[in-house]
Design a protein around this motif. Structure first.
Motif, PDB file in Angstrom:
ATOM      1  N   SER A 314       0.810  -1.218   0.000  1.00 54.18           N
ATOM      2  CA  SER A 314       0.000   0.000   0.000  1.00 54.18           C
ATOM      3  C   SER A 314       0.844   1.269   0.000  1.00 54.18           C
ATOM      4  O   SER A 314       0.323   2.351  -0.290  1.00 54.18           O
ATOM      5  N   ALA A 315       2.126   1.191   0.323  1.00 52.33           N
ATOM      6  CA  ALA A 315       2.990   2.372   0.312  1.00 52.33           C
ATOM      7  C   ALA A 315       4.443   1.919   0.273  1.00 52.33           C
ATOM      8  O   ALA A 315       4.780   0.810   0.712  1.00 52.33           O
ATOM      9  N   VAL A 316       5.313   2.799  -0.237  1.00 51.57           N
ATOM     10  CA  VAL A 316       6.741   2.492  -0.320  1.00 51.57           C
ATOM     11  C   VAL A 316       7.529   3.732   0.076  1.00 51.57           C
ATOM     12  O   VAL A 316       7.104   4.864  -0.196  1.00 51.57           O
ATOM     13  N   ALA A 317       8.662   3.515   0.744  1.00 51.77           N
ATOM     14  CA  ALA A 317       9.506   4.627   1.176  1.00 51.77           C
ATOM     15  C   ALA A 317      10.976   4.252   1.012  1.00 51.77           C
ATOM     16  O   ALA A 317      11.346   3.076   1.104  1.00 51.77           O
ATOM     17  N   ASP A 318      11.799   5.272   0.787  1.00 47.41           N
ATOM     18  CA  ASP A 318      13.240   5.090   0.688  1.00 47.41           C
ATOM     19  C   ASP A 318      13.905   6.211   1.484  1.00 47.41           C
ATOM     20  O   ASP A 318      13.503   7.377   1.382  1.00 47.41           O
ATOM     21  N   ALA A 319      14.899   5.854   2.282  1.00 44.16           N
ATOM     22  CA  ALA A 319      15.614   6.837   3.109  1.00 44.16           C
ATOM     23  C   ALA A 319      16.872   7.289   2.389  1.00 44.16           C
ATOM     24  O   ALA A 319      17.631   6.462   1.861  1.00 44.16           O
ATOM     25  N   LYS A 320      17.120   8.597   2.382  1.00 43.24           N
ATOM     26  CA  LYS A 320      18.273   9.179   1.708  1.00 43.24           C
ATOM     27  C   LYS A 320      19.004  10.103   2.682  1.00 43.24           C
ATOM     28  O   LYS A 320      18.453  11.111   3.105  1.00 43.24           O
ATOM     29  N   ALA A 327      19.496  23.890  -5.505  1.00 42.68           N
ATOM     30  CA  ALA A 327      18.822  23.443  -6.724  1.00 42.68           C
ATOM     31  C   ALA A 327      17.811  22.341  -6.465  1.00 42.68           C
ATOM     32  O   ALA A 327      17.142  21.881  -7.391  1.00 42.68           O
ATOM     33  N   GLY A 328      17.697  21.884  -5.207  1.00 40.28           N
ATOM     34  CA  GLY A 328      16.754  20.828  -4.874  1.00 40.28           C
ATOM     35  C   GLY A 328      17.443  19.488  -4.667  1.00 40.28           C
ATOM     36  O   GLY A 328      18.671  19.379  -4.662  1.00 40.28           O
ATOM     37  N   TYR A 329      16.633  18.449  -4.477  1.00 41.11           N
ATOM     38  CA  TYR A 329      17.161  17.091  -4.310  1.00 41.11           C
ATOM     39  C   TYR A 329      17.540  16.505  -5.675  1.00 41.11           C
ATOM     40  O   TYR A 329      17.058  16.970  -6.723  1.00 41.11           O
ATOM     41  N   PRO A 330      18.381  15.474  -5.691  1.00 45.73           N
ATOM     42  CA  PRO A 330      18.776  14.867  -6.979  1.00 45.73           C
ATOM     43  C   PRO A 330      17.575  14.277  -7.717  1.00 45.73           C
ATOM     44  O   PRO A 330      16.733  13.596  -7.124  1.00 45.73           O
ATOM     45  N   ASP A 331      17.514  14.534  -9.017  1.00 52.62           N
ATOM     46  CA  ASP A 331      16.421  13.990  -9.825  1.00 52.62           C
ATOM     47  C   ASP A 331      16.445  12.465  -9.850  1.00 52.62           C
ATOM     48  O   ASP A 331      15.395  11.817  -9.988  1.00 52.62           O
ATOM     49  N   ALA A 332      17.628  11.885  -9.740  1.00 53.12           N
ATOM     50  CA  ALA A 332      17.737  10.422  -9.809  1.00 53.12           C
ATOM     51  C   ALA A 332      16.910   9.746  -8.724  1.00 53.12           C
ATOM     52  O   ALA A 332      16.394   8.636  -8.924  1.00 53.12           O
ATOM     53  N   ASP A 333      16.766  10.405  -7.562  1.00 53.98           N
ATOM     54  CA  ASP A 333      15.953   9.826  -6.486  1.00 53.98           C
ATOM     55  C   ASP A 333      14.494   9.712  -6.926  1.00 53.98           C
ATOM     56  O   ASP A 333      13.804   8.738  -6.605  1.00 53.98           O
ATOM     57  N   LEU A 334      14.014  10.726  -7.650  1.00 56.24           N
ATOM     58  CA  LEU A 334      12.636  10.706  -8.137  1.00 56.24           C
ATOM     59  C   LEU A 334      12.436   9.586  -9.157  1.00 56.24           C
ATOM     60  O   LEU A 334      11.415   8.884  -9.137  1.00 56.24           O
ATOM     61  N   TYR A 335      13.412   9.408 -10.047  1.00 54.52           N
ATOM     62  CA  TYR A 335      13.308   8.342 -11.041  1.00 54.52           C
ATOM     63  C   TYR A 335      13.270   6.975 -10.351  1.00 54.52           C
ATOM     64  O   TYR A 335      12.505   6.080 -10.755  1.00 54.52           O
ATOM     65  N   GLN A 336      14.105   6.807  -9.332  1.00 51.58           N
ATOM     66  CA  GLN A 336      14.136   5.532  -8.613  1.00 51.58           C
ATOM     67  C   GLN A 336      12.791   5.260  -7.945  1.00 51.58           C
ATOM     68  O   GLN A 336      12.261   4.141  -8.035  1.00 51.58           O
ATOM     69  N   MET A 337      12.218   6.269  -7.279  1.00 48.85           N
ATOM     70  CA  MET A 337      10.941   6.073  -6.609  1.00 48.85           C
ATOM     71  C   MET A 337       9.821   5.818  -7.608  1.00 48.85           C
ATOM     72  O   MET A 337       8.907   5.024  -7.343  1.00 48.85           O
ATOM     73  N   LEU A 338       9.874   6.480  -8.767  1.00 48.32           N
ATOM     74  CA  LEU A 338       8.868   6.222  -9.805  1.00 48.32           C
ATOM     75  C   LEU A 338       8.913   4.759 -10.247  1.00 48.32           C
ATOM     76  O   LEU A 338       7.862   4.132 -10.462  1.00 48.32           O
ATOM     77  N   HIS A 350       7.328   7.687  -1.274  1.00 49.96           N
ATOM     78  CA  HIS A 350       7.826   8.622  -0.264  1.00 49.96           C
ATOM     79  C   HIS A 350       9.353   8.529  -0.154  1.00 49.96           C
ATOM     80  O   HIS A 350       9.900   7.441   0.050  1.00 49.96           O
ATOM     81  N   LEU A 351      10.012   9.660  -0.313  1.00 49.66           N
ATOM     82  CA  LEU A 351      11.450   9.786  -0.111  1.00 49.66           C
ATOM     83  C   LEU A 351      11.665  10.562   1.183  1.00 49.66           C
ATOM     84  O   LEU A 351      11.080  11.633   1.376  1.00 49.66           O
ATOM     85  N   VAL A 352      12.504  10.023   2.071  1.00 50.51           N
ATOM     86  CA  VAL A 352      12.747  10.647   3.373  1.00 50.51           C
ATOM     87  C   VAL A 352      14.207  11.076   3.432  1.00 50.51           C
ATOM     88  O   VAL A 352      15.111  10.234   3.353  1.00 50.51           O
ATOM     89  N   TYR A 353      14.428  12.393   3.567  1.00 54.05           N
ATOM     90  CA  TYR A 353      15.771  12.965   3.538  1.00 54.05           C
ATOM     91  C   TYR A 353      16.192  13.420   4.941  1.00 54.05           C
ATOM     92  O   TYR A 353      15.358  13.628   5.830  1.00 54.05           O
ATOM     93  N   ALA A 354      17.511  13.605   5.099  1.00 58.93           N
ATOM     94  CA  ALA A 354      18.048  14.008   6.393  1.00 58.93           C
ATOM     95  C   ALA A 354      17.846  15.491   6.678  1.00 58.93           C
ATOM     96  O   ALA A 354      17.854  15.909   7.834  1.00 58.93           O
ATOM     97  N   LYS A 355      17.661  16.285   5.648  1.00 60.17           N
ATOM     98  CA  LYS A 355      17.482  17.718   5.849  1.00 60.17           C
ATOM     99  C   LYS A 355      16.939  18.322   4.570  1.00 60.17           C
ATOM    100  O   LYS A 355      17.230  17.857   3.473  1.00 60.17           O
TER     101      LYS A 355
END
Length: 403
Positions: A314-320, A327-338, A350-355
């Protein structure tokens, strides 16, 4: 006199006068990014990545050892809070178990924490247990190993190849503690009072065999009998983890300990998310293995997958362990989550970042009907507030977020 180099996690590279052999050893061990300075002869550019801790390079040809200390960006007490989730996923080892507030540096804090936990473990005496031993003996004890007797002795009656169980203190739990004590005593920078108490523990464990360098640690299993040892054993693992470098190619030796902040953050996020599900009928899997393609040739492993009671994801998450840049977070993270969402058939990821610059951002993918959420945790805040933020991410995963 030894040389000490101070680095900060993910800080820009700095130049240091080093023997070429030391620079090459550091580069080969991947403790830090190490490369010769093209403009300054005899100087090496060193940059720390996500590994924090301390290592010492020593060996033939060096006038003195070289120690590299990598300081984490988060406060030491917060690092130990994260470490608690890595060492004890059941929740029994947490920030309150180890008093490290008085130490500003990682090595003194770690040495102090390990020493205190070992002292608590041994306060009632050394744990004893049965250990199976195989040896050649002049008298029969236990069971004769007939196959080994025939193969090694060619029919001779003595010595006898036997296997027996012995009630002893030389068991896995004590061997791990003894080996951790030996490792800390080899490291420079351990405070004098802590070193003195570690020497006392070594005397208490004098009849216990330390694990030989390069050999695997013995396996222990939590039980009612070793309850008082468990916190010490889990913290000792931080000193004796396989990620700690003990050697490098060539004659130089690298000895020390390192924490991988990527792994610590990932463990904290996933275990804290799992604990937030208590009292619900939902399930989860950490490091859940799936395949991207129908032929099952491309493997993928999300950090955290949430499951409905009927077994459907029902949901997926990845910790980064990354901080958002201008300039924002790396685009590659979005491609991986997609890719995760597509393969699992989920409308949100859901991508969870340290800051981050904002606590939450979301992106709706064109022509896909998938929304990818980016959550930012502030590791500098108090543990209770940090756990509250993780609980908020958990609620978003269970209920969904509007964009």
């Amino acid at each position: 006199m030894s040389t000490t180099i101070e680095l900060v996690e993910h800080a820009p590279a700095t130049g240091h006068a080093l023997p070429d052999a030391v620079g090459r050893a550091l580069a080969a061990s991947r403790v830090v990014d190490s490369s010769p300075d093209p403009y300054v002869p005899g100087s090496w550019r060193l940059r720390a990545g996500s590994k924090v801790g301390a290592v010492t390079v020593d060996g033939p040809g060096l006038d003195a050892p070289v120690t590299v200390r990598i300081t984490p960006k988060v406060p030491i007490a917060r690092l130990f809070f994260l470490l608690g989730y890595s060492l004890d996923p059941r929740g029994g080892w947490r920030d309150g178990q180890v008093d490290v507030a008085e130490h500003r540096d990682l090595l003194p804090a770690l040495a102090h924490a390990v020493e205190r936990q070992i002292d608590r473990a041994l306060r009632q005496g050394l744990l004893q247990g049965y250990r199976e031993t195989e040896e050649s003996a002049l008298v029969v004890r236990g069971r004769i190993r007939e196959t080994d007797q025939i193969r090694r002795r060619f029919g001779a009656p003595l010595p006898v190849e036997v296997t027996y169980s012995e009630f002893t203190t030389d068991i896995a739990e004590n061997r791990i503690l003894r080996t951790a004590v030996e490792r800390l005593l080899r490291l420079p920078g351990v405070p004098r009072d802590v070193r003195r108490r570690l020497l006392h523990h070594r005397l208490r464990l004098a009849d216990v065999t330390p694990v030989v360098r390069g050999h695997r640690l013995p396996v222990w299993h939590p039980s009612r009998l070793n309850t008082r040892y468990q916190h010490a054993l889990r913290l000792a693992r931080a000193v004796l983890d396989d990620a700690s470098p003990e050697h490098a190619p060539g004659e130089l030796r690298i000895d020390g300990f390192l924490f991988n902040m990527n792994k610590l953050f990932e463990d904290f996020v996933t275990v804290a998310l799992r604990e937030s599900l208590r009292g619900t009928d939902l399930g989860c899997r950490l490091q859940d293995s799936h395949h991207l393609d129908e032929a099952a040739a491309v493997r993928m492993q999300p950090d955290f997958v949430l499951y409905e009671p009927d077994g459907r994801p029902s949901a997926v998450a990845d910790a980064k362990y990354k901080a958002e840049k201008r300039a924002g977070y790396p685009d590659a993270d979005l491609y991986q989550m997609l890719a995760y969402c597509t393969a699992l058939g989920l409308p949100e990821g859901h991508l969870v970042y340290a800051k981050g610059n904002e606590p939450h951002a979301a992106h709706r993918v064109r022509n896909a009907g998938v929304v990818i959420h980016q959550h930012a945790l502030d590791l500098d805040q108090a543990p209770a507030a940090l756990l509250a933020d993780v609980a908020s991410v958990s609620r978003h995963m269970r209920t969904g977020l509007s964009v």
